[in-house]
Scaffold this motif. Sequence first.
Motif, short mmCIF file in Angstrom:
data_model
loop_
_atom_site.label_atom_id
_atom_site.label_comp_id
_atom_site.label_asym_id
_atom_site.label_seq_id
_atom_site.Cartn_x
_atom_site.Cartn_y
_atom_site.Cartn_z
N PHE A 17 0.82 -1.21 0.00
CA PHE A 17 0.00 0.00 0.00
C PHE A 17 0.86 1.26 0.00
N LEU A 18 0.43 2.22 -0.80
CA LEU A 18 0.93 3.59 -0.71
C LEU A 18 -0.14 4.29 0.11
N TYR A 19 0.26 5.03 1.13
CA TYR A 19 -0.75 5.68 1.97
C TYR A 19 -0.36 7.13 2.24
N ILE A 20 -1.39 7.92 2.50
CA ILE A 20 -1.18 9.31 2.90
C ILE A 20 -1.96 9.53 4.19
N LEU A 21 -1.25 10.03 5.19
CA LEU A 21 -1.86 10.34 6.48
C LEU A 21 -1.99 11.85 6.62
N TRP A 22 -2.93 12.27 7.45
CA TRP A 22 -3.17 13.69 7.72
C TRP A 22 -3.16 13.93 9.22
N SER A 23 -2.42 14.93 9.63
CA SER A 23 -2.41 15.37 11.03
C SER A 23 -3.18 16.68 11.10
N GLU A 24 -4.33 16.64 11.73
CA GLU A 24 -5.15 17.85 11.90
C GLU A 24 -4.43 18.86 12.79
N SER A 25 -3.78 18.38 13.83
CA SER A 25 -3.13 19.28 14.78
C SER A 25 -1.96 20.04 14.14
N ALA A 26 -1.26 19.41 13.22
CA ALA A 26 -0.11 20.05 12.58
C ALA A 26 -0.43 20.60 11.20
N MET A 48 -1.35 -2.18 6.44
CA MET A 48 -1.85 -0.83 6.71
C MET A 48 -2.39 -0.66 8.13
N PRO A 49 -3.21 -1.56 8.65
CA PRO A 49 -3.70 -1.35 10.02
C PRO A 49 -2.56 -1.27 11.04
N ALA A 50 -1.57 -2.13 10.92
CA ALA A 50 -0.44 -2.12 11.86
C ALA A 50 0.39 -0.86 11.70
N ARG A 51 0.56 -0.40 10.46
CA ARG A 51 1.37 0.79 10.22
C ARG A 51 0.71 2.04 10.80
N LEU A 52 -0.59 2.18 10.60
CA LEU A 52 -1.31 3.32 11.16
C LEU A 52 -1.24 3.30 12.69
N ALA A 53 -1.40 2.13 13.27
CA ALA A 53 -1.32 2.00 14.73
C ALA A 53 0.08 2.38 15.20
N VAL A 89 -5.26 16.66 -7.20
CA VAL A 89 -5.07 15.57 -8.17
C VAL A 89 -5.60 14.24 -7.63
N LEU A 90 -5.37 13.98 -6.36
CA LEU A 90 -5.78 12.70 -5.78
C LEU A 90 -7.19 12.73 -5.19
N GLY A 91 -7.77 13.90 -5.09
CA GLY A 91 -9.13 14.02 -4.55
C GLY A 91 -9.19 13.75 -3.05
N ILE A 92 -8.18 14.17 -2.33
CA ILE A 92 -8.12 13.93 -0.89
C ILE A 92 -9.04 14.89 -0.16
N ASP A 93 -9.82 14.35 0.77
CA ASP A 93 -10.67 15.15 1.64
C ASP A 93 -10.24 14.88 3.08
N THR A 94 -9.53 15.82 3.68
CA THR A 94 -9.00 15.62 5.03
C THR A 94 -10.10 15.52 6.09
N LYS A 95 -11.31 15.92 5.73
CA LYS A 95 -12.43 15.85 6.67
C LYS A 95 -13.10 14.47 6.65
N LYS A 96 -12.71 13.61 5.69
CA LYS A 96 -13.31 12.28 5.57
C LYS A 96 -12.23 11.22 5.57
N PRO A 97 -11.70 10.86 6.74
CA PRO A 97 -10.67 9.83 6.79
C PRO A 97 -11.21 8.47 6.36
N ILE A 98 -10.31 7.62 5.91
CA ILE A 98 -10.66 6.27 5.50
C ILE A 98 -10.63 5.37 6.73
N ASP A 99 -11.69 4.63 6.96
CA ASP A 99 -11.74 3.73 8.10
C ASP A 99 -11.07 2.41 7.75
N ILE A 100 -10.19 1.96 8.62
CA ILE A 100 -9.61 0.63 8.49
C ILE A 100 -9.75 -0.06 9.83
N ILE A 101 -9.79 -1.36 9.80
CA ILE A 101 -9.94 -2.13 11.02
C ILE A 101 -8.56 -2.37 11.62
N LEU A 102 -8.36 -1.91 12.84
CA LEU A 102 -7.07 -2.08 13.51
C LEU A 102 -7.04 -3.33 14.35
#
Length: 90
Positions: A3-12, A23-28, A77-90
Amino acid sequence: MFFLYILWSESAGRFYIGNTKNMPARLAHHNAGGTPSTKSFRPWKLVYIETFGTLHEARKREKQIKSWKNPSYMVRVLGIDTKKPIDIIL
């Protein structure tokens, strides 16, 4: 599968681009503070993901996206919406 993934930090207000086989382990791992470059900007939300058959393909795509160097271009270009994160099962 990789997987190629893009994460978003709202605080930063910043993105992180990476690749992984699990992906679930990497996000965790990111959200547990296990990655020094992302530790200070938790929590991270998954906002974009692509699937590849090989690690080489995922890394090639990661390099391409990072070469754009403009977050607003990447979002458009990628159609990213930072207000709608993708849910994955951790």
